[in-house]
Design a protein around this motif. Structure first.
Motif, PDB file in Angstrom:
ATOM      1  N   TYR A 127      -1.457  -2.666   7.128  1.00 13.41           N
ATOM      2  CA  TYR A 127      -1.108  -1.350   6.580  1.00 13.41           C
ATOM      3  C   TYR A 127      -1.851  -1.023   5.280  1.00 13.41           C
ATOM      4  O   TYR A 127      -2.346   0.080   5.109  1.00 13.41           O
ATOM      5  CB  TYR A 127       0.404  -1.312   6.365  1.00 13.41           C
ATOM      6  N   TRP A 147      -5.247   0.560   5.693  1.00 10.17           N
ATOM      7  CA  TRP A 147      -5.418   1.738   6.547  1.00 10.17           C
ATOM      8  C   TRP A 147      -5.809   2.966   5.723  1.00 10.17           C
ATOM      9  O   TRP A 147      -5.512   3.045   4.530  1.00 10.17           O
ATOM     10  CB  TRP A 147      -4.124   2.062   7.300  1.00 10.17           C
ATOM     11  N   ASP A 179      -5.408   6.626   4.263  1.00 12.30           N
ATOM     12  CA  ASP A 179      -4.203   7.346   3.827  1.00 12.30           C
ATOM     13  C   ASP A 179      -3.706   8.320   4.889  1.00 12.30           C
ATOM     14  O   ASP A 179      -2.510   8.529   5.028  1.00 12.30           O
ATOM     15  CB  ASP A 179      -4.497   8.135   2.542  1.00 12.30           C
ATOM     16  N   LYS A 205      -1.396   6.540   7.136  1.00 14.91           N
ATOM     17  CA  LYS A 205      -0.103   6.221   6.494  1.00 14.91           C
ATOM     18  C   LYS A 205       0.775   7.469   6.426  1.00 14.91           C
ATOM     19  O   LYS A 205       1.978   7.407   6.699  1.00 14.91           O
ATOM     20  CB  LYS A 205      -0.344   5.680   5.085  1.00 14.91           C
TER      21      LYS A 205
END
Ligand SMILES: C[S@@+](CC[C@H](N)C(=O)[O-])C[C@H]1O[C@@H](n2cnc3c(N)ncnc32)[C@H](O)[C@@H]1O
Length: 250
Positions: free
Chosen positions: A45, A48, A50, A53
């Motif tokens: 995570y 990753w 943005d 997310k």
């Protein structure tokens, strides 16, 4: 002699999983070659984009992960208590996904989905996967099928890349050729190659946000939100949230 279909992407995933720092070659039909580093598909995570997310904050209920690869999103969602079904056309990608802990992953083509109505609340298409159906008509058909297999509050989280955000003369010439052939500028014909294993040619549709909106509206969906990448790491990257109606909340 093996009669299995070539699976260069899957072989590259498996090699990376076993510790080789490899990439898979993406060849476009004008012979433009790009190296796709497998590392990105295994990232957690924190690494990753943005846009991913932000977009994944919209996940709710049962999730279908289309083109799940080795399961970076499925695993993260499973850890948060979501029930996730991953589908992919690469048997070896699925094998790695299972080895990494994805509980439910199935060999299935997004153009031939086989799920009962209202099976999911969320469909995710991460890493350019909005374009997997390959062309405008097939994408609309896919979106209509998603409509059927999701509930009233269904939503789609779709990642794509705006092909027009480029000044690369090779890409601009490719777009022009596509327009002359009556194709969207970002419909790319590509194949994958890894250590002598060569996959078949297939089309991937890189859609502008406007093209995505048109295809969505023709298939019972609307774009509710768009997150555009500001990092410049991957020009034109964006993630869109598609919903059937206003009932869908984050
Ligand atoms: C760019 S990778 C993205 C993987 C993953 N979603 C991620 O972001 O890490 C694309 C994946 O889609 C799969 N794929 C390609 N065509 C497909 C199709 N028609 N139906 C389902 N999966 C497909 C590939 O095998 C590959 O694992």
């Amino acid at each position: 002699m093996s009669t299995a279909a070539p699976d260069p992407f899957g072989k590259a995933f498996m090699a990376y999983y076993r510790g080789e720092k490899v990439s898979c070659t993406i060849r476009r039909d004008d012979d433009l070659v790009d190296e796709d580093n497998m590392e990105g598909y295994f990232q957690g995570y924190d690494e990753w984009f943005d846009v991913e997310k932000k977009a994944l904050q919209w996940v709710k209920g049962r999730v279908l992960d289309v083109g799940c690869g080795v399961g970076r999103h499925a695993l993260w969602l499973q850890e948060r208590g979501f029930t996730v079904t991953g589908i992919d056309v690469s048997p070896l990608a699925l094998e790695v996904a299972r080895l990494r802990g994805v509980r439910d992953c199935r060999l299935m083509d997004v153009r031939e989905l086989d799920f009962p109505p209202s099976s999911f609340e969320t469909v995710i298409m991460m890493g350019n996967n909005f374009g997997l159906a390959g062309n405008t008509e097939a994408t609309k058909k896919m979106l209509k099928k998603f409509h059927e297999i999701t509930t009233e509050e269904g939503g789609i989280i779709a990642e794509s890349r705006n092909p027009l955000e480029t000044d690369n003369p090779r890409h601009l010439a490719y777009h022009e050729k596509n327009r002359r052939m009556g194709r969207p500028p970002g419909q790319v014909t590509i194949r994958l190659e890894f250590k002598g294993e060569i996959g078949p040619w297939f089309d991937l549709l890189l859609a502008t946000p406007e093209e995505m909106a048109e295809m969505a509206e023709a298939s019972g969906w609307q774009i509710r939100e768009i997150y555009k990448d500001e990092s410049g790491r991957w020009r034109g990257l964006y993630a869109a949230i598609l919903t059937k109606n206003e009932k869908r909340l984050r």
